[in-house]
Motif scaffolding. Structure first.
Motif: not given
Lengths: 112, 114
Positions: A35, A37, A39-43, A88
């Motif tokens: 996956y 991601q 800016s630290g939001r949705g994957l 990830f």
């Protein structure tokens, strides 16, 4: 405990270069997924490779899986600045449902 | 079609208050997952719902955390008596069935406990 462990933790490259990220895991799996991601939001799902597959391609992405070594790699070829993100790996265990165990991720920075 | 949506996108709360986070899965998706992501870390599984089956709550970190889902619709994650260590992004994902499929993630709720 975490199943997947990525390395490197961070990777910085120039546009046009290839980026390789590795993932190791501990137990038997049904499949392994990568996956992305921003800016630290949705994957966003990139690619899924099943335990009986060894290699899979999708566009500029190439994923390999070595179940004997319990490891996987993600290769991004001809990287672009827009590929800058965290990547990830996540494993789904054999049997049961699709409960994914995520690693800590690799932060990729692609410089123009 | 519409993707997974979550609300609020950001929530700042004082320590000790209760918060409720909402997830709307993709229509028709029977499986729904909640994850927590602390800053700079990977995702921690919290809870899984599949249709009308009993949920897998094995990832909930304490009894201050609870979640509900009615059928195959909206889910709410409730954190009671919030603590500073609860500060994180809470992500929701759904899949068509509870098998080995890719998960579709919402944008997350960033929770900050002051």
């Amino acid at each position: 405990s975490q199943q997947g462990e990525e390395d490197p933790q961070a990777l910085s490259i120039q546009e046009g270069e290839n980026a390789t990220m590795n993932c190791s895991y501990k137990t038997s799996i049904n499949n392994l997924q990568w996956y992305r991601q921003n800016s630290g939001r949705g994957l966003v799902h990139l690619i899924l490779i099943r335990s009986n597959e060894r290699e899979k391609h999708s566009g500029r992405l190439r994923v390999t899986l070595d179940t004997s070594k319990k490891s996987s790699s993600l290769l991004i070829t001809a990287s672009r600045a827009a590929d800058t993100a965290s990547y990830f790996c996540a494993t789904a265990s054999s049997g049961g449902y699709n409960k994914l165990i995520f690693g800590a991720g690799t932060r990729l920075a692609v410089h123009p | 079609g519409a993707g997974v949506s979550q609300s609020p996108s950001n929530k700042v709360t004082e320590k000790g208050k209760d918060v409720e986070l909402r997830c709307d899965p993709i229509s028709g998706h029977t499986a729904l997952y909640w994850y927590r992501q602390r800053l700079g870390q990977g995702l921690e599984f919290l809870i899984y719902f599949q249709g009308n089956s009993a949920p897998d709550k094995s990832g909930l970190p304490s009894d201050r955390f609870s979640a509900e889902r009615t059928g195959e619709s909206v889910s709410t994650l409730t954190i009671q008596r919030t603590q500073q260590e609860d500060s994180a992004v809470y992500l929701c994902a759904s899949t068509p069935v509870g098998g080995s499929y890719e998960q579709y993630f919402g944008p997350g709720t960033r929770l900050t406990v002051t």
